[in-house]
Design an enzyme around this catalytic site. Structure first.
Site, PDB file in Angstrom:
ATOM      1  N   LEU A   1      -7.441   3.482  -2.219  1.00 29.53           N
ATOM      2  CA  LEU A   1      -7.117   2.123  -2.737  1.00 29.53           C
ATOM      3  C   LEU A   1      -7.762   1.438  -3.693  1.00 29.53           C
ATOM      4  CD1 LEU A   1      -4.906  -0.084  -1.936  1.00 29.53           C
ATOM      5  CD2 LEU A   1      -6.531  -0.950  -0.631  1.00 29.53           C
ATOM      6  N   ASP A   2      -7.255   0.984  -4.959  1.00 28.89           N
ATOM      7  CA  ASP A   2      -8.041   0.677  -6.036  1.00 28.89           C
ATOM      8  C   ASP A   2      -9.056   1.456  -6.296  1.00 28.89           C
ATOM      9  OD1 ASP A   2      -6.250  -1.679  -6.027  1.00 28.89           O
ATOM     10  OD2 ASP A   2      -7.700  -2.822  -4.537  1.00 28.89           O
TER      11      ASP A   2
ATOM     12  N   SER B   1      -9.016  -4.758 -14.509  1.00 24.38           N
ATOM     13  CA  SER B   1      -9.113  -3.195 -14.650  1.00 24.38           C
ATOM     14  C   SER B   1      -7.851  -2.510 -14.825  1.00 24.38           C
ATOM     15  CB  SER B   1     -10.023  -2.268 -13.711  1.00 24.38           C
ATOM     16  OG  SER B   1     -11.187  -2.935 -13.338  1.00 24.38           O
TER      17      SER B   1
ATOM     18  N   ASN C   1      -2.138   1.411 -12.506  1.00 25.70           N
ATOM     19  CA  ASN C   1      -2.257  -0.120 -11.699  1.00 25.70           C
ATOM     20  C   ASN C   1      -3.051  -0.927 -12.440  1.00 25.70           C
ATOM     21  OD1 ASN C   1      -1.837  -1.826  -9.518  1.00 25.70           O
ATOM     22  ND2 ASN C   1      -3.690  -1.400  -8.898  1.00 25.70           N
TER      23      ASN C   1
ATOM     24  N   HIS D   1      -5.780  -4.325 -11.705  1.00 22.30           N
ATOM     25  CA  HIS D   1      -6.502  -4.793 -10.477  1.00 22.30           C
ATOM     26  C   HIS D   1      -7.463  -6.268 -11.067  1.00 22.30           C
ATOM     27  CE1 HIS D   1      -8.008  -5.411  -6.664  1.00 22.30           C
ATOM     28  NE2 HIS D   1      -9.237  -5.563  -7.233  1.00 22.30           N
TER      29      HIS D   1
ATOM     30  N   ILE E   1       0.963  -1.187   0.039  1.00 22.53           N
ATOM     31  CA  ILE E   1       0.125   0.155  -0.002  1.00 22.53           C
ATOM     32  C   ILE E   1       0.999   1.261  -0.067  1.00 22.53           C
ATOM     33  CG2 ILE E   1      -1.529   1.333   1.241  1.00 22.53           C
ATOM     34  CD1 ILE E   1      -2.766  -1.232   2.246  1.00 22.53           C
TER      35      ILE E   1
END
Ligand code: GRF
Length: 214
Positions: free
Chosen positions: A145-146, A137, A108, A110, A93
């Protein structure tokens, strides 16, 4: 000048491999300048070395807290002067300072159709929910986060006999399609983060990002 990319990873690096395979042409707009891992045993480091890419190891265990590690990581990354930083299975994180420092140039991937299933065990959670569709994604990273603006999603149908493993394998194949695509868009100057979300060719992307159905 090609777009200078630094990849961060902690594990197998199959997404790195997809990026290498798609960016090996001499006229590729992206150039993977370095691969950095927080884990010495990350196989992704071997993949990078095999492709002649510079590698660096920065083990978080040697640092007193997240801020100290992230500050050292930023210094290491910035030594490679990246235009884009790509998280490819980097199992950390990241602090607010880190995310703000790379705002608009941090991507990123995911393994879910965000905003569904942030965090871990996404394939199992999709199966347990009885979802007919699952996927992956690519998104710009923000402090949530995400939760950053979506760039591209690939939708994978869920089969009645799927297990978390079989589903993960099919999702992984799609990851290897959409991450190189998003990186290429960025490197070509087509993709950027605007005030309201991700823009492709100057046009706002849908909330789901560009949607690909297999
Ligand atoms: C992928 O499932 C990606 O979605 C997640 O971490 C995993 C990395 O896999 N963020 P690999 O190391 O690229 O094979």
């Amino acid at each position: 000048m090609p777009c200078n990319v630094v990849v961060l990873l902690s594990g197998s690096g199959s997404n790195l491999q997809a990026l290498i395979d798609r960016n090996s042409a001499s006229d590729s707009p992206a150039r993977i300048r370095a691969v950095i891992s927080n884990r010495a045993d990350a196989y992704g480091l071997e993949r990078a070395k095999g492709a002649g890419i510079d590698t660096a190891l920065l083990e978080h265990t040697g640092f007193d807290g997240r801020e100290a590690f992230d500050a050292a990581l930023m210094a290491l990354i910035d030594g490679f002067q990246p235009d884009l930083v790509v998280l490819a299975g980097f199992m950390r994180i990241l602090s607010g300072d880190f995310v703000r420092h790379y705002q608009g140039r941090l991507l990123n991937i995911h393994p879910s159709l965000l905003p569904k299933y942030k965090g871990l065990h996404t394939h199992q959670r999709a199966l347990e929910a009885g979802d007919a569709e699952h996927g992956c994604s690519v998104h710009f990273v923000t402090e949530e986060l995400d939760g950053g603006p979506l760039v591209v999603q690939a939708v994978v149908p869920v089969a009645t006999d799927d297990t978390a493993q079989t589903l993960a394998q099919r999702v992984h194949l799609q990851e290897h399609q959409i991450y190189p695509l998003a990186v290429r868009w960025f490197a070509e100057g087509r993709l950027r983060l605007g005030e309201q979300g991700a823009l492709l060719d100057g046009q706002p992307l849908a909330a789901s990002g560009h949607l690909i159905r297999s």
